[in-house]
Design an enzyme around this catalytic site. Structure first.
Site, PDB file in Angstrom:
ATOM      1  N   LYS A 154       1.036  -1.320  -0.163  1.00 23.38           N
ATOM      2  CA  LYS A 154       0.027   0.033  -0.153  1.00 23.38           C
ATOM      3  C   LYS A 154       0.850   1.334  -0.018  1.00 23.38           C
ATOM      4  O   LYS A 154       0.838   2.111   0.920  1.00 23.38           O
ATOM      5  CB  LYS A 154      -0.992   0.017   1.154  1.00 23.38           C
ATOM      6  CG  LYS A 154      -1.956  -1.112   1.206  1.00 23.38           C
ATOM      7  CD  LYS A 154      -2.969  -0.964   2.204  1.00 23.38           C
ATOM      8  CE  LYS A 154      -4.064  -2.216   2.274  1.00 23.38           C
ATOM      9  NZ  LYS A 154      -3.354  -3.457   2.918  1.00 23.38           N
TER      10      LYS A 154
HETATM   11  O1  LIG Z   1      -9.194  -3.264   1.860  1.00 20.25           O
HETATM   12  C1  LIG Z   1      -8.388  -3.901   2.364  1.00 20.25           C
HETATM   13  C2  LIG Z   1      -7.057  -4.003   1.835  1.00 20.25           C
HETATM   14  C3  LIG Z   1      -6.156  -4.876   2.325  1.00 20.25           C
HETATM   15  N1  LIG Z   1      -6.497  -5.536   3.494  1.00 20.25           N
HETATM   16  C4  LIG Z   1      -5.243  -6.669   3.870  1.00 20.25           C
HETATM   17  O2  LIG Z   1      -5.768  -7.831   3.861  1.00 20.25           O
HETATM   18  C5  LIG Z   1      -5.540  -8.905   4.752  1.00 20.25           C
HETATM   19  C6  LIG Z   1      -6.807  -9.234   5.468  1.00 20.25           C
HETATM   20  O3  LIG Z   1      -6.492  -9.945   6.521  1.00 20.25           O
HETATM   21  P1  LIG Z   1      -7.701 -10.730   7.062  1.00 20.25           P
HETATM   22  O4  LIG Z   1      -7.081 -11.601   8.364  1.00 20.25           O
HETATM   23  O5  LIG Z   1      -8.176 -12.001   6.574  1.00 20.25           O
HETATM   24  O6  LIG Z   1      -8.552 -10.105   7.750  1.00 20.25           O
HETATM   25  C7  LIG Z   1      -4.733  -7.846   5.660  1.00 20.25           C
HETATM   26  O7  LIG Z   1      -3.314  -8.032   5.532  1.00 20.25           O
HETATM   27  C8  LIG Z   1      -4.982  -6.379   5.369  1.00 20.25           C
HETATM   28  O8  LIG Z   1      -4.024  -5.737   5.488  1.00 20.25           O
HETATM   29  C9  LIG Z   1      -7.708  -5.437   3.944  1.00 20.25           C
HETATM   30  O9  LIG Z   1      -8.087  -6.255   4.953  1.00 20.25           O
HETATM   31  N2  LIG Z   1      -8.578  -4.756   3.336  1.00 20.25           N
END
Ligand SMILES: O=c1ccn([C@@H]2O[C@H](COP(=O)(O)O)[C@@H](O)[C@H]2O)c(=O)[nH]1
Length: 360
Positions: A154
């Site tokens: 990001k």
């Molecule tokens: O909009 C967004 C963008 C990035 N993320 C990232 O994805 C994973 C989600 O992790 P979970 O444990 O499946 O919730 C995490 O690395 C976030 O930084 C997001 O969640 N939403």
């Protein structure tokens, strides 16, 4: 890199290329077909939830110079100094070793069910240079297993700095297949990355409608005379960047992040960005459900990929990983959760005869 999916083996957008990889989106679609569903394993090493069997204790001060893991090498910062490494440095090295040991167990186990990994860079950055070492090794391991590597970094900055970020994440030893970016600094900030889409088979995912509840504070703000929400303006802009970059192929390698927690917006965003692949985070721990995301996909699971981290890595329970179960069992649990999610996604999108999305 091994396996049938040609990954980007040569680096440097303008350097002497040894092999020009196929477009990112093509490699993604091949991987999805090979694994049976559009799923990425999110690699978010929440230290407090990594099972005890993978933990590494801080290396004793007398053993400085990274003798604890010969793969860390001897030329690493701090090696050969007269002062012992600080406790903090040793702790960071222990964290990095834990991350790698964990990845070395779970990635081979989960690899049959996922097209790739989405590695969350924040956890590795937190562990300093040792974290960078672990990140590099983990990305290399994923490639060896034939997995695509998406780095969730990001970033977004002025063009001269964006060029350095593009070199850092898309070239060199990390050389990710794709990265996540903030599009807020506009076209010139994206250009170093777009260049690598055009010439080096890389992919991008630009944040359009993130999964967290607070995202709508900005993304749904009304804009202009019509009061159109900001995310729609952004979606059109992303579609235009995609068309200008690789408009001659059915799907672009310029993608969009769309929260799996926003099924109410998915169909609309698909219409606005007909050839933009979506990265769909937010399944599981954030409450998103794959069954609500059908509108994101085209036939054969093309056009979008789900990524799930905590729910697959650690299961749904929020309790810390007590117990002393062996690494092989812990890895098998991750694989079984990945398979379960893969099967649910496959049922939703792979067999379905959904129509190809018509450009609006
Ligand atoms: O909009 C967004 C963008 C990035 N993320 C990232 O994805 C994973 C989600 O992790 P979970 O444990 O499946 O919730 C995490 O690395 C976030 O930084 C997001 O969640 N939403």
């Amino acid at each position: 890199m091994s396996g049938a999916i040609p990954n980007a083996g040569s680096h440097g957008a303008s350097g002497a290329a040894t092999l020009r990889p196929s477009p990112y989106v093509e490699r993604l679609h091949q991987a999805v077909e090979a694994k049976g569903a559009p799923l990425l394993l999110g690699l978010d090493p929440h230290l407090d939830r990594i099972p005890a069997c993978f933990r590494s204790r801080p290396w004793p001060a007398a053993g400085r110079g990274d003798a604890g893991d010969p793969r860390m090498g001897t030329g690493t910062p701090g090696a050969g100094r007269s002062r012992p490494d600080s406790q903090e440095t040793r702790a960071r090295r222990a964290v990095a070793r834990t991350y790698l040991r964990w990845a070395e167990a779970i990635l081979p186990a989960a690899a049959p069910y996922v097209a790739g990994v989405k590695i969350q860079a924040a956890f590795y950055e937190e562990a300093g240079w040792a974290g960078a070492w672990a990140l590099e090794r983990t990305a290399a391991l994923a490639r060896e297993l034939g997995l695509l590597v998406v780095l969730d970094v990001k970033r977004g900055d002025v063009p001269s700095t964006a060029a350095a970020y593009a070199r850092a994440w898309l070239d060199g030893p990390l050389g990710a297949d794709a990265v996540t970016l903030h599009p807020w600094l506009g076209s010139d900030s994206l250009e170093p990355f777009l260049e690598r889409v055009r010439t080096n088979g890389r992919g991008l995912y630009l944040l359009v409608l993130p999964s967290n509840p607070g995202a709508s504070e900005l993304q749904e703000l009304p804009t202009g005379a019509t009061g159109e929400p900001l995310y729609r303006v952004l979606a059109r802009r992303v579609a235009a960047w995609a068309d200008a970059t690789d408009g001659d192929s059915p799907w672009s390698s310029v993608g969009a992040v769309v929260g799996a927690t926003r099924p109410d917006r998915v169909a609309e965003l698909r219409r606005l960005m007909p050839r933009v692949p979506f990265l769909l985070p937010g399944v599981g721990a954030q409450g998103g459900r794959v069954e609500t995301l059908g509108a994101a996909f085209s036939s054969g699971g093309r056009g979008a990929v789900v990524t799930a981290s905590r729910s697959v890595l650690f299961g749904d329970g929020l309790s810390p990983p007590g117990g002393t179960r062996p690494a092989v069992e812990a890895a098998r649990e991750v694989a079984s959760r990945a398979k379960e999610l893969r099967d649910r996604l496959a049922a939703l999108v792979m067999g379905h005869d959904g129509e190809e999305v018509e450009p609006s």
